[in-house]
Design an enzyme around this catalytic site. Structure first.
Site, short mmCIF file in Angstrom:
data_model
loop_
_atom_site.label_atom_id
_atom_site.label_comp_id
_atom_site.label_asym_id
_atom_site.label_seq_id
_atom_site.Cartn_x
_atom_site.Cartn_y
_atom_site.Cartn_z
N HIS A 113 1.06 -1.12 0.32
CA HIS A 113 -0.31 0.18 0.06
C HIS A 113 1.27 0.83 -0.43
O HIS A 113 1.88 0.73 -0.03
CB HIS A 113 -1.19 0.26 1.54
CG HIS A 113 -0.14 0.15 2.60
ND1 HIS A 113 -0.10 1.56 2.44
CD2 HIS A 113 0.08 -0.65 3.36
CE1 HIS A 113 0.33 1.49 3.96
NE2 HIS A 113 0.48 0.15 4.46
N CYS A 114 0.46 2.04 -0.19
CA CYS A 114 0.70 3.76 -0.12
C CYS A 114 0.39 4.56 0.30
O CYS A 114 -0.15 4.25 1.43
CB CYS A 114 0.91 4.23 -1.61
SG CYS A 114 2.12 3.67 -2.48
N LYS A 115 0.12 5.77 0.66
CA LYS A 115 0.04 6.83 1.51
C LYS A 115 -1.36 6.98 2.11
O LYS A 115 -2.83 6.84 1.36
CB LYS A 115 1.19 8.06 0.97
CG LYS A 115 0.51 8.91 0.55
CD LYS A 115 1.12 10.56 0.43
CE LYS A 115 1.14 11.18 -0.25
NZ LYS A 115 1.41 12.76 -0.96
#
Length: 211
Positions: A113-115
């Site tokens: 996942h990212c931010k």
């Protein structure tokens, strides 16, 4: 375009399990999603995660770190910038390092996942590029790799991401994987040679052609 999975639980509280946004299974033991929020933690525990790949330079939130620690989940952070003005190119070496973590089954089950931020679309690009490179390692045909990227990115897809995936060189990663396999399975040079000879013995000899 954000999607989440909501599941009824069997507990006496009658609660629900809510997945992170854009959650999906990439492969058995490999998942992708948007940034997990506290309301997603109960859902994530059902995945029995061993690791998380976080593709942003921003510090990981304290509440998420506590969740990882409580569930013995290891965090692998790769600080890939997501700026679009001016556009930041995907760093090949960093993507390669993330791929090495991703393909190591000792880190599975694993989530990419990212931010944080519901309006942030860079996670689609960074995660999409990493998954696209994984597909190349899996020997998917390029058209299928790019189609999957565009399907997940929706209207936010970027031509330079497609170019990055297309030109990404996986030879060095495959060489690294082979060295790991040989090291952990005891396949030294001599052992490999013996296996090759044994395989040759099992192959039927060609028949002589009748004239």
């Amino acid at each position: 375009n954000s999607m989440c999975l909501i599941m009824e639980t069997d507990d006496h509280d009658g609660g629900v399990l809510v997945s992170p946004s854009n959650f999906s299974m990439v492969e058995d033991g490999i998942y992708r999603s948007g940034f997990p929020q506290p309301e997603n933690f109960a859902f994530l525990t059902t995945l029995n995660l061993r690791s998380i790949i976080y593709l942003c330079p921003e510090p990981y939130p304290e509440e998420n770190l506590k969740f990882l620690e409580a569930n013995n989940i290891k965090l692998f952070q790769f600080g890939i910038e997501g700026k679009t003005d001016p556009p930041t190119p995907m760093p090949k070496d960093t993507v390669l390092d993330a791929l090495k973590v991703l393909v190591d089954v000792r880190n599975h089950p694993i989530l990419i996942h990212c931010k944080r931020g519901k309006r942030d679309t860079h996670d689609l690009h960074r995660t999409g590029c990493l998954v696209g490179c994984l597909r190349k390692v899996q020997s998917w045909c390029l058209s299928s790799v790019l189609e999957e990227y565009q399907k997940n990115a929706g209207l936010k897809w970027r031509q330079r991401d497609l170019k990055f995936i297309e030109t990404f060189d996986i030879v060095s990663l495959r060489q690294c994987l082979l060295s790991i396999m040989y090291r952990y399975h005891g396949y030294g040079f001599k052992r490999r040679r013996l296996l090759y000879e044994e395989e040759n013995v099992q192959q039927p000899k060609p028949q002589a052609a009748l004239v």
